[in-house]
Design a protein around this motif. Structure first.
Motif, PDB file in Angstrom:
ATOM      1  N   ARG A   4       0.832  -1.219   0.000  1.00 14.80           N
ATOM      2  CA  ARG A   4       0.000   0.000   0.000  1.00 14.80           C
ATOM      3  C   ARG A   4       0.862   1.262   0.000  1.00 14.80           C
ATOM      4  O   ARG A   4       0.578   2.207  -0.727  1.00 14.80           O
ATOM      5  N   LEU A   5       1.930   1.286   0.808  1.00 17.20           N
ATOM      6  CA  LEU A   5       2.736   2.514   0.883  1.00 17.20           C
ATOM      7  C   LEU A   5       3.493   2.755  -0.417  1.00 17.20           C
ATOM      8  O   LEU A   5       3.727   3.900  -0.807  1.00 17.20           O
ATOM      9  N   ALA A  43       6.274   8.432  -4.974  1.00 16.51           N
ATOM     10  CA  ALA A  43       7.191   9.354  -4.288  1.00 16.51           C
ATOM     11  C   ALA A  43       7.670   8.783  -2.955  1.00 16.51           C
ATOM     12  O   ALA A  43       8.547   9.344  -2.317  1.00 16.51           O
ATOM     13  N   CYS A  44       7.068   7.661  -2.544  1.00 10.95           N
ATOM     14  CA  CYS A  44       7.441   7.079  -1.248  1.00 10.95           C
ATOM     15  C   CYS A  44       8.394   5.902  -1.498  1.00 10.95           C
ATOM     16  O   CYS A  44       8.030   4.916  -2.134  1.00 10.95           O
ATOM     17  N   SER A  45       9.598   6.025  -0.996  1.00  9.09           N
ATOM     18  CA  SER A  45      10.582   4.956  -1.204  1.00  9.09           C
ATOM     19  C   SER A  45      10.519   4.006  -0.010  1.00  9.09           C
ATOM     20  O   SER A  45      10.689   4.416   1.139  1.00  9.09           O
ATOM     21  N   VAL A  46      10.232   2.739  -0.297  1.00 12.62           N
ATOM     22  CA  VAL A  46       9.972   1.770   0.769  1.00 12.62           C
ATOM     23  C   VAL A  46      11.032   0.665   0.756  1.00 12.62           C
ATOM     24  O   VAL A  46      11.315   0.074  -0.289  1.00 12.62           O
ATOM     25  N   GLY A  93       2.984  -9.801  -4.537  1.00 11.80           N
ATOM     26  CA  GLY A  93       3.168 -10.370  -5.879  1.00 11.80           C
ATOM     27  C   GLY A  93       3.188  -9.271  -6.926  1.00 11.80           C
ATOM     28  O   GLY A  93       4.109  -9.166  -7.744  1.00 11.80           O
ATOM     29  N   ALA A  94       2.168  -8.406  -6.891  1.00 15.45           N
ATOM     30  CA  ALA A  94       2.061  -7.355  -7.908  1.00 15.45           C
ATOM     31  C   ALA A  94       2.991  -6.187  -7.608  1.00 15.45           C
ATOM     32  O   ALA A  94       3.504  -5.537  -8.520  1.00 15.45           O
ATOM     33  N   ALA A  95       3.230  -5.914  -6.321  1.00 14.62           N
ATOM     34  CA  ALA A  95       3.969  -4.695  -5.948  1.00 14.62           C
ATOM     35  C   ALA A  95       5.482  -4.861  -6.075  1.00 14.62           C
ATOM     36  O   ALA A  95       6.211  -3.868  -6.181  1.00 14.62           O
ATOM     37  N   ASN A 124      10.142   1.757  -6.574  1.00 16.29           N
ATOM     38  CA  ASN A 124      10.283   2.406  -5.261  1.00 16.29           C
ATOM     39  C   ASN A 124      10.108   1.428  -4.095  1.00 16.29           C
ATOM     40  O   ASN A 124      10.049   1.847  -2.953  1.00 16.29           O
ATOM     41  N   LEU A 125      10.000   0.100  -4.406  1.00 18.03           N
ATOM     42  CA  LEU A 125       9.914  -0.889  -3.321  1.00 18.03           C
ATOM     43  C   LEU A 125      11.114  -1.833  -3.404  1.00 18.03           C
ATOM     44  O   LEU A 125      11.326  -2.507  -4.419  1.00 18.03           O
ATOM     45  N   THR A 126      11.896  -1.846  -2.343  1.00 18.29           N
ATOM     46  CA  THR A 126      13.043  -2.762  -2.263  1.00 18.29           C
ATOM     47  C   THR A 126      12.766  -3.767  -1.153  1.00 18.29           C
ATOM     48  O   THR A 126      12.311  -3.381  -0.077  1.00 18.29           O
TER      49      THR A 126
END
Ligand code: FAD
Length: 487
Positions: free
Chosen positions: A16-17, A22-25, A201-203, A208-210
């Motif tokens: 979700r985040l 713009a949000c690096s997770v 799975g999709a994200a 921006n998601l590591t």
């Protein structure tokens, strides 16, 4: 944004985040395996001895009775190894939660009305579709086995409960009166779809998601009342990772342990290591005691068994009672835990009788000698006389159902056994008062900037149904709070 723990709640938060480019997770998960595993056969619980997907902890269930706790580890966490029962907390549970934490309704509220949109948002209900009560566009598939496909155990149990006058509950997620009926499960065509598979799975391909798997957060670094970094062990090296915000989702055992290792907790317990006083960490938790009644199954009486019955989930239907001295759940397991759990020795068939709103509270404290060791856990099950009486009544009821359903005969000389449902909750409870609570109604840790907790540790008390669907709802809601704090 650093999220600690890629289990049931951490998976939802990361997905979700990271919807906001713009949000690096950075999602940090202790268990090995960087890729999302995908759905797994729902009738198998990969929690036996030697399973690489679990961590085991010792507990004392009550004085003189040792117990074992299991937690999933790896993406999906406990949600990837559990029984796939996906039943929401009841309206009464949620309204009590809302009153207990004192958040303003609608903004930070946790009442049934406040939380229903997040339950709907999380699910794709295959049976009820989109309605005021259900969603059909969320990541988690929710399905119930139909009566035609029930195993013999389930069919006989449900018929006997009906004959004994318990009323039918066709949808345990509708918030209606409790009764006997099919269990909503996060299962699609026999496969458990855990939040790791459903959400990540999709994200996982988002830039921006590591995801760092096989990486353990050892402690939080704080300065001037704000958390600014986490200390991690990755590939054998100790690193410091800077973060504007940290969300703890390491589960009801490791989240409080991580706070203690960072000097956050009861100063009387932490002594010179104390950095920030929050006496509520680990002080009172709740969980569902379960008493299992072993029996020798009766031989089949010529029932037609459809092909779909070959590998049912461990629980297809159950009886819930919410009245009287406390909520009770009677569970007709479709397989023995010797067969459902790879690595277990042969075990008898059992019927489970669980107390779903126990009065007794457990306690967790840091390991007395080794800050990196597992916490000491005491469940204090049946310590309250009301729980003792409710347990005796639940066992009588379960025995009556066993008999009436013709499931089999109680095994002579093998007494009912006290165990745990593995639903540990409330080790860092939510509430307005920092003297007893650890997070506020927006999941912010009291008195520390940049730190949130969003997992089953923040439930004010264990809901009167299994916690998984409610944990996913909590993470959906917490993701909004965290995101709005960034704006
Ligand atoms: C065997 C079993 C069966 C269950 N069956 C059901 C059921 O059928 N229905 C139901 O409603 N509930 C069930 N539950 C309970 C439910 O699955 C859990 O309550 C829920 O999954 C907990 O979610 P969580 O996000 O709080 O924690 P978890 O899903 O446990 O996630 C915590 C994650 O954090 C990681 N982690 C921990 N410490 C660190 C660290 N220091 N650094 C990095 N990562 C870390 C862990 O490896 C784990 O992946 C069951 C639980 C178990 C164990």
């Amino acid at each position: 944004m650093v999220i600690v723990g890629g289990g049931s709640c951490g998976s939802v938060l990361a997905a979700r985040l990271s919807e906001d480019p713009a949000c690096s997770v950075l999602l940090i998960e202790a268990g090995a395996g960087g890729a999302v595993r995908g759905p797994s056969p729902a009738h198998i619980l990969p929690i036996g001895p030697g399973s690489p997907r679990t961590r085991h902890y010792a507990t004392t269930l009550r004085r003189g009775v040792a117990g074992a706790l299991v937690r999933g580890c790896g993406l999906g966490g406990s949600g990837a190894v559990n029984g796939a029962y996906f039943v929401r907390a009841t309206p009464a549970d949620l309204d009590a939660w809302g009153s207990a934490v004192g958040g303003r309704s609608g903004r930070t509220g946790w009442s049934y009305g406040d939380t229903l949109p997040y339950f709907r948002r999380s699910e794709d209900d295959y049976d009820f579709g989109s309605s005021a009560l259900h969603g059909d566009a969320g990541p988690v598939p929710v399905s119930r086995r139909t009566a035609e496909s029930w195993s013999t155990v389930t069919a006989r149990f449900v018929a006997a409960a009906g004959a004994m006058g318990f009323h039918a509950e066709p949808d345990k997620n509708a918030g209606g009166p409790a009764g006997v009926g099919p269990v909503p499960c996060n299962i699609d065509r026999g496969m458990r779809v855990d939040p790791g598979s459903a959400y990540l799975g999709a994200a996982a391909r988002r830039p921006n998601l590591t995801v760092w798997a096989g990486t353990t957060v050892r402690a939080l670094r704080t300065a001037a009342g704000t958390v600014h970094a986490v200390e991690v062990v990755r590939d054998g090296a100790l690193l410091e990772v800077q973060a504007h915000n940290v969300v703890l989702a390491a589960g009801a055992i490791e989240t409080p342990a991580l706070l203690w290792r960072s000097g956050i907790g009861d100063p009387r317990m932490l002594g010179a290591a104390a950095v920030h006083a929050l006496p509520g960490v680990g002080r009172e938790f709740s969980d569902h005691p379960e008493i299992t009644i072993p029996y020798n199954p009766a031989p089949p009486a010529g029932e037609q068994v459809s092909e779909e019955c070959a590998a049912p989930p461990i629980l297809e239907a159950c009886l819930n009672l919410d009245s009287g001295d406390g909520a009770v759940e009677i569970r007709p397991y479709t397989a023995s835990f010797g067969d459902a759990v790879p690595g277990n020795p042969p075990m008898p068939s059992v019927l489970g009788a669980a107390l779903m709103s126990p009065w007794g509270r457990g306690r967790m404290v840091p390991h007395p000698a080794d800050p990196w060791g597992a916490p000491r856990i005491e469940h204090h099950y049946l310590s309250d006389p009301r729980d003792k009486a409710a347990a005796a009544a639940a066992v009588d009821l379960a025995r009556g159902l066993l008999d009436a359903a013709g499931l089999g005969a109680v095994i002579d000389g093998v007494p009912p056994r006290l165990g745990t449902s593995q639903h540990l909750s409330g080790t860092c409870p939510m509430g307005a008062d920092p003297g007893t609570a650890v997070v506020d109604p927006r999941c912010r840790v009291h008195g520390l900037g940049g730190l949130y907790i969003a997992d089953t540790s923040v439930f004010p008390r264990v809901p009167s149904r299994g916690p998984h669907a409610t944990a996913v709802m909590l993470a959906e809601r917490a993701a909004e709070f965290v995101a709005s704090g960034l704006r």
